[in-house]
Design an enzyme around this catalytic site. Structure first.
Site, PDB file in Angstrom:
ATOM      1  CD  GLU A 134      -1.701 -30.146   4.740  1.00  0.00           C
ATOM      2  OE1 GLU A 134      -1.829 -30.619   3.587  1.00  0.00           O
ATOM      3  OE2 GLU A 134      -0.650 -30.171   5.378  1.00  0.00           O
ATOM      4  CB  ALA A 158       5.864 -38.016  12.561  1.00  0.00           C
ATOM      5  CG  HIS A 171      -3.695 -35.331   5.779  1.00  0.00           C
ATOM      6  ND1 HIS A 171      -2.496 -34.882   5.264  1.00  0.00           N
ATOM      7  CD2 HIS A 171      -4.630 -34.441   5.374  1.00  0.00           C
ATOM      8  CE1 HIS A 171      -2.705 -33.768   4.569  1.00  0.00           C
ATOM      9  NE2 HIS A 171      -3.997 -33.476   4.633  1.00  0.00           N
ATOM     10  CG  ASP A 227       8.357 -39.376   6.259  1.00  0.00           C
ATOM     11  OD1 ASP A 227       8.749 -40.117   5.347  1.00  0.00           O
ATOM     12  OD2 ASP A 227       7.940 -38.215   6.078  1.00  0.00           O
ATOM     13  CG  HIS A 261       9.457 -39.351  -1.584  1.00  0.00           C
ATOM     14  ND1 HIS A 261      10.255 -40.342  -1.052  1.00  0.00           N
ATOM     15  CD2 HIS A 261       8.732 -38.846  -0.557  1.00  0.00           C
ATOM     16  CE1 HIS A 261      10.002 -40.435   0.254  1.00  0.00           C
ATOM     17  NE2 HIS A 261       9.081 -39.544   0.576  1.00  0.00           N
TER      18      HIS A 261
HETATM   19  P1  FAD Z   1       4.578 -43.206  -1.263  1.00  0.00           P
HETATM   20  O1  FAD Z   1       3.744 -42.740  -2.377  1.00  0.00           O
HETATM   21  O2  FAD Z   1       4.337 -44.582  -0.729  1.00  0.00           O
HETATM   22  O3  FAD Z   1       6.112 -43.095  -1.755  1.00  0.00           O
HETATM   23  C1  FAD Z   1       7.170 -43.115  -0.808  1.00  0.00           C
HETATM   24  C2  FAD Z   1       8.480 -43.419  -1.500  1.00  0.00           C
HETATM   25  O4  FAD Z   1       8.569 -44.794  -1.822  1.00  0.00           O
HETATM   26  C3  FAD Z   1       8.707 -42.669  -2.805  1.00  0.00           C
HETATM   27  O5  FAD Z   1      10.067 -42.386  -2.911  1.00  0.00           O
HETATM   28  C4  FAD Z   1       8.281 -43.683  -3.852  1.00  0.00           C
HETATM   29  O6  FAD Z   1       8.860 -43.436  -5.103  1.00  0.00           O
HETATM   30  C5  FAD Z   1       8.786 -44.974  -3.207  1.00  0.00           C
HETATM   31  N1  FAD Z   1       8.023 -46.169  -3.556  1.00  0.00           N
HETATM   32  C6  FAD Z   1       6.688 -46.309  -3.694  1.00  0.00           C
HETATM   33  N2  FAD Z   1       6.359 -47.583  -3.956  1.00  0.00           N
HETATM   34  C7  FAD Z   1       7.518 -48.276  -3.975  1.00  0.00           C
HETATM   35  C8  FAD Z   1       7.849 -49.652  -4.189  1.00  0.00           C
HETATM   36  N3  FAD Z   1       6.896 -50.569  -4.418  1.00  0.00           N
HETATM   37  N4  FAD Z   1       9.141 -50.010  -4.116  1.00  0.00           N
HETATM   38  C9  FAD Z   1      10.104 -49.101  -3.865  1.00  0.00           C
HETATM   39  N5  FAD Z   1       9.860 -47.780  -3.661  1.00  0.00           N
HETATM   40  C10 FAD Z   1       8.585 -47.385  -3.720  1.00  0.00           C
HETATM   41  N6  FAD Z   1       3.086 -37.079   6.464  1.00  0.00           N
HETATM   42  C11 FAD Z   1       2.475 -37.362   7.637  1.00  0.00           C
HETATM   43  O7  FAD Z   1       3.041 -38.050   8.492  1.00  0.00           O
HETATM   44  N7  FAD Z   1       1.216 -36.891   7.910  1.00  0.00           N
HETATM   45  C12 FAD Z   1       0.513 -36.146   7.024  1.00  0.00           C
HETATM   46  O8  FAD Z   1      -0.619 -35.737   7.303  1.00  0.00           O
HETATM   47  C13 FAD Z   1       1.132 -35.835   5.764  1.00  0.00           C
HETATM   48  N8  FAD Z   1       0.486 -35.108   4.821  1.00  0.00           N
HETATM   49  C14 FAD Z   1       1.072 -34.867   3.606  1.00  0.00           C
HETATM   50  C15 FAD Z   1       0.359 -34.181   2.614  1.00  0.00           C
HETATM   51  C16 FAD Z   1       0.928 -33.916   1.372  1.00  0.00           C
HETATM   52  C17 FAD Z   1       0.116 -33.192   0.326  1.00  0.00           C
HETATM   53  C18 FAD Z   1       2.267 -34.328   1.106  1.00  0.00           C
HETATM   54  C19 FAD Z   1       2.915 -34.005  -0.202  1.00  0.00           C
HETATM   55  C20 FAD Z   1       2.978 -35.027   2.079  1.00  0.00           C
HETATM   56  C21 FAD Z   1       2.403 -35.316   3.328  1.00  0.00           C
HETATM   57  N9  FAD Z   1       3.076 -36.047   4.318  1.00  0.00           N
HETATM   58  C22 FAD Z   1       2.446 -36.334   5.518  1.00  0.00           C
HETATM   59  C23 FAD Z   1       4.467 -36.498   4.103  1.00  0.00           C
HETATM   60  C24 FAD Z   1       4.551 -37.940   3.551  1.00  0.00           C
HETATM   61  O9  FAD Z   1       4.073 -38.859   4.492  1.00  0.00           O
HETATM   62  C25 FAD Z   1       6.028 -38.221   3.251  1.00  0.00           C
HETATM   63  O10 FAD Z   1       6.478 -37.403   2.212  1.00  0.00           O
HETATM   64  C26 FAD Z   1       6.403 -39.677   3.005  1.00  0.00           C
HETATM   65  O11 FAD Z   1       7.808 -39.788   3.027  1.00  0.00           O
HETATM   66  C27 FAD Z   1       5.930 -40.242   1.671  1.00  0.00           C
HETATM   67  O12 FAD Z   1       4.577 -40.422   1.635  1.00  0.00           O
HETATM   68  P2  FAD Z   1       3.850 -40.808   0.238  1.00  0.00           P
HETATM   69  O13 FAD Z   1       2.423 -41.021   0.542  1.00  0.00           O
HETATM   70  O14 FAD Z   1       4.215 -39.856  -0.801  1.00  0.00           O
HETATM   71  O15 FAD Z   1       4.571 -42.228  -0.038  1.00  0.00           O
END
Ligand code: FAD
Length: 291
Positions: free
Chosen positions: A18, A52, A78, A110, A151
């Site tokens: 990455e 972000a 991404h 985020d 998370h």
């Molecule tokens: P989701 O899978 O949507 O989950 C987010 C939260 O919401 C979780 O707590 C989940 O349990 C909860 N949730 C999901 N659905 C619901 C629902 N229907 N009702 C209530 N709660 C729910 N960030 C960036 O800005 N840019 C990047 O390039 C980037 N790359 C990343 C790569 C990896 C491998 C990882 C692990 C993280 C990365 N992130 C990146 C960070 C990521 O954007 C954050 O961790 C963000 O807070 C959550 O994203 P997610 O896709 O896991 O969210």
């Protein structure tokens, strides 16, 4: 489990790397020297993060397109859904599809200034919705995020695991984990995921840490715990970058070898656009340039 055998008969694991999109010309040079150093290791794919709130959209796009034009690597872009309407996100995805990019790392993202997450009124609310939307744009290969330590905004670990399942059911092919430092957290998570019926690969995200203070800050924001033993190892080394790098290599090497001993055969490296530690650790895993 005992550490697995080394040597020509032990199959080398698959790796992916990455990168983040560079902000300046100097950082662009650093990124490309990192890419050129890691390229011969034959990664399964290389991914480029999205800032972000989607703040690096154009730079992410430019970096991914340069990978398409100038390398034989398979790029993964991404893409987040925070702060954007579905139409805007779909347009970004369509641009990738038209440029021949077929792998997306689909994330919620985020809010740029911190604070509570609010879905955009016309947006994809969560990553699972984004995955479904991307599948309507094209038959992308999709990776999503998984959290061995849960998370930070999840109601509880079970709800977070249900969310991972929704992302896979919506069409994602694999998950990549948030960084973790206690290998046991990841192995326990794999057990829980398997018990919950997840069969897709959950690839460990490995971050070789040589800047401990920075890693601690970043980790705690993303819900990763930083073990006391790690703090001990780096204590007093603030002005000794060379020793810190050796400690970093040793910690990460021990981690990946332990994972290998537990049957893990694919690793994703958070390179932070620096090749040396990742290169060394890949070598320790048995990954070599194709001769
Ligand atoms: P989701 O899978 O949507 O989950 C987010 C939260 O919401 C979780 O707590 C989940 O349990 C909860 N949730 C999901 N659905 C619901 C629902 N229907 N009702 C209530 N709660 C729910 N960030 C960036 O800005 N840019 C990047 O390039 C980037 N790359 C990343 C790569 C990896 C491998 C990882 C692990 C993280 C990365 N992130 C990146 C960070 C990521 O954007 C954050 O961790 C963000 O807070 C959550 O994203 P997610 O896709 O896991 O969210």
């Amino acid at each position: 489990a005992p550490l697995p055998a080394r040597g020509p008969r032990a199959p080398a694991p698959a790796v992916s790397f990455e990168f983040f999109p560079p902000k300046t010309e100097a950082l662009e040079t650093q990124l490309w020297s990192c890419i050129r150093r890691l390229e011969p290791l034959g990664p399964r794919f290389v991914s480029v993060t999205y800032g972000a709130g989607g703040s690096t959209q154009e730079r992410t796009h430019a970096t991914v397109l340069r990978l398409v034009r100038e390398t034989a690597l398979i790029p993964a872009a991404h893409l987040t859904c925070v702060g954007a309407s579905r139409d805007e996100v779909d347009a970004v995805a369509r641009r990738y599809w038209e440029a021949g990019v077929r792998h997306i790392v689909a994330l919620r993202g985020d809010p740029p200034g911190g604070g509570d997450y609010e879905p955009h009124p016309e947006g994809y609310a969560y990553a699972a919705n984004l995955v479904a939307g991307l599948k309507r744009v094209g038959d992308f290969d999709i990776s999503v995020a998984a959290y061995p330590e849960t998370h930070p905004q999840a109601a509880n670990p079970e709800a977070d695991l249900d969310n991972l399942k929704r992302k896979l059911d919506a069409g994602a092919n694999r998950a990549i984990t948030q960084v973790f430092f206690e290998t046991g957290h990841y192995l326990d998570f794999l057990d829980r995921a398997l018990a919950a019926g997840v069969t897709a690969p959950i690839i460990p995200g490995i971050m070789p840490v040589s800047n401990f203070a920075q890693a601690k800050r970043m980790s705690e924001m993303g819900g990763t715990s930083v073990p006391a033993w790690m703090g001990e190892m780096f204590a007093g080394l603030d002005d000794d970058a060379e020793t810190r790098r050796m400690v970093a290599a040793s910690i990460a090497a021990e981690q990946v070898r332990t994972l290998q001993a537990n049957g893990i055969d694919e690793f994703h490296f958070y390179t932070l656009n620096r090749a040396d530690l990742t290169y060394a650790i890949a070598r320790i895993l048995g990954v070599k340039p194709a001769s």
